[in-house]
Scaffold this active site. Structure first.
Site, PDB file in Angstrom:
ATOM      1  N   HIS A 149      11.758 -17.994 -25.558  1.00 46.95           N
ATOM      2  CA  HIS A 149      12.266 -16.654 -25.243  1.00 46.95           C
ATOM      3  C   HIS A 149      13.131 -16.708 -23.981  1.00 46.95           C
ATOM      4  O   HIS A 149      12.917 -17.545 -23.094  1.00 46.95           O
ATOM      5  CB  HIS A 149      11.099 -15.690 -25.030  1.00 46.95           C
ATOM      6  CG  HIS A 149      11.501 -14.258 -24.917  1.00 46.95           C
ATOM      7  ND1 HIS A 149      12.120 -13.559 -25.931  1.00 46.95           N
ATOM      8  CD2 HIS A 149      11.369 -13.369 -23.890  1.00 46.95           C
ATOM      9  CE1 HIS A 149      12.345 -12.315 -25.547  1.00 46.95           C
ATOM     10  NE2 HIS A 149      11.903 -12.170 -24.312  1.00 46.95           N
ATOM     11  N   CYS A 194      16.633 -12.558 -28.772  1.00 45.84           N
ATOM     12  CA  CYS A 194      16.614 -12.682 -27.311  1.00 45.84           C
ATOM     13  C   CYS A 194      17.817 -13.454 -26.772  1.00 45.84           C
ATOM     14  O   CYS A 194      18.475 -13.017 -25.818  1.00 45.84           O
ATOM     15  CB  CYS A 194      15.307 -13.332 -26.855  1.00 45.84           C
ATOM     16  SG  CYS A 194      15.033 -15.023 -27.436  1.00 45.84           S
ATOM     17  N   HIS A 232      15.423  -7.744 -21.773  1.00 48.54           N
ATOM     18  CA  HIS A 232      15.327  -8.746 -22.829  1.00 48.54           C
ATOM     19  C   HIS A 232      15.173  -8.064 -24.182  1.00 48.54           C
ATOM     20  O   HIS A 232      14.962  -6.845 -24.268  1.00 48.54           O
ATOM     21  CB  HIS A 232      14.158  -9.700 -22.578  1.00 48.54           C
ATOM     22  CG  HIS A 232      12.807  -9.053 -22.591  1.00 48.54           C
ATOM     23  ND1 HIS A 232      11.698  -9.626 -23.184  1.00 48.54           N
ATOM     24  CD2 HIS A 232      12.359  -7.870 -22.074  1.00 48.54           C
ATOM     25  CE1 HIS A 232      10.649  -8.844 -23.022  1.00 48.54           C
ATOM     26  NE2 HIS A 232      11.015  -7.780 -22.347  1.00 48.54           N
TER      27      HIS A 232
END
Length: 386
Positions: free
Chosen positions: A327, A272, A339
């Site tokens: 994240h 990520c 993402h």
């Protein structure tokens, strides 16, 4: 009787010395620990592997590796001010040894072994500071400050003088949004004519020869090949781009469907925070390596204020109770973001959206307008590049 008194006296003296050494050892250990917590709290950014032991002759020995000279100086000063006598066996990493990856993507690991966890990646031509070398591996620091191990077969070592010369050499950055290749002739295109693959962000050196819409380039280890001229951009042009949120998002969206890979920071596969790094690097901006680090940069925006987010802002998710970031995503518009989670894909931070995810949204940060602040560096202002 005299002999007995001598033995007792000797024992008392040795006991007293042992107590003094033990006290000094404890104090030194406290100082070593306190200095590490204060000046080297993040092992991802600073090597601080210092221990205190007692030698066979009873002397105190402070040894280990420190990556930053300023941290070593502070430790030595603190020990001196405490009046601690010790043997200095510290090793401080220099700033005169460098390396650059010779392949399009080099894997960086948490320990010097192919079995080690992959921590990050470095791409061809990226300047790397050498911290130490061991058994065919090199511990390096990337331009964002991240420290990990890379196998020697993936890099070219350079002296400080060679790096200074490299910074003055005409260079180009691969700006093709998709993976491309350099071939052995200006017109070749066969599968057996490939010299190397190239990915977005790679740095190569044009030789000055152009032909048939291609430019001859040299890789860091001296291999020569011909790449489509439109696939590369002079490094000074790439590094001097204005902030462009749409370019950042275009880069991210171009990787849609690309598999998630822990430690990946290239267009081949990424995690990520790697998606954020690669996308921003295409705009000439160097971000921190991990999501938890990126979350501490830029201008903070509350999660409840997400409608005020702008294209290119970074969204952070994680544990709602502890606030721990796990994240990161790149915001687009109307709550939508891109993402890397399983694969690069799109979702929304808007609870009303059908693509909404329930992972707790913690906060956002704005990178735009914060270039030059801690953790957000324009390549043109990074001394390792220019």
């Amino acid at each position: 009787m005299t002999r007995l008194i001598t033995i007792i006296t000797t024992i008392l003296i040795l006991s007293t010395l042992a107590v003094k050494v033990s006290a000094a050892d404890n104090k030194a250990t406290e100082i070593i620990t306190a200095t590490g917590k204060s000046l080297a709290p993040d092992s991802r950014q600073t090597v601080y592997e210092v221990t205190c032991t007692t030698a066979g002759n009873g002397s105190l020995v402070v040894k280990g590796l420190i990556s930053e000279g300023s941290v070593a100086d502070s430790l030595r000063k603190a020990l001196a001010e405490a009046g601690i006598e010790y043997v200095d066996s510290l090793t401080v990493a220099g700033t005169d040894q460098w390396a650059t990856p010779l392949i399009s993507v080099a894997c960086l690991r948490t320990r010097p072994s192919h079995a080690g966890e992959m921590a990050s990646q470095a791409i061809m031509g990226m300047p790397l500071r050498v911290i130490e070398q061991r058994d065919g591996w090199t511990r390096v620091q990337t331009p964002d400050g991240y420290i990990a191990w890379v196998t020697n077969s993936s890099i070219v070592s350079r002296t400080a003088e060679e790096m200074a010369q490299w910074r003055q050499t005409p260079r180009s950055v691969v700006t093709a949004i998709y993976q491309t290749r350099a071939y052995n002739t200006p017109t070749a295109s066969g599968v057996r004519d490939v010299v190397t693959d190239l990915v977005n962000g790679n740095i190569v050196c044009p030789t000055g020869r152009t032909e048939s819409g291609r430019t001859e380039i040299a890789t860091p280890d001296g291999r020569r090949g011909w790449v489509d001229s439109e696939a590369i951009t002079p490094i000074e042009v790439w590094a001097d781009q204005p902030f462009d949120a749409q370019k950042i998002l275009d880069t991210a969206y171009s990787m849609e469907g690309t598999p998630y890979l822990w430690g990946g920071t290239s267009i081949k596969s990424l995690d990520c925070s790697g998606l954020a790094k690669v996308s921003y690097l295409s705009n000439g901006i160097i971000l921190m390596r991990d999501a938890s680090q990126q979350a501490l940069t830029g201008t903070r925006i509350k999660a409840t204020d997400w409608p005020a987010c702008q294209a290119g802002d970074l969204l952070f998710f994680g544990n709602a109770d502890t606030g721990r970031v796990t994240h990161v995503a790149i915001y687009d518009h109307d709550g939508n973001y891109v993402h890397s989670s399983g694969r690069v894909k799109r979702n929304s931070v808007d609870p009303k959206s059908p693509s909404y995810l329930t992972t707790p949204f913690l906060h956002a940060v704005r990178i735009a307008g914060n270039e030059g602040s801690k953790g957000i560096t324009r390549a043109k202002n990074h001394p390792w590049y220019f």
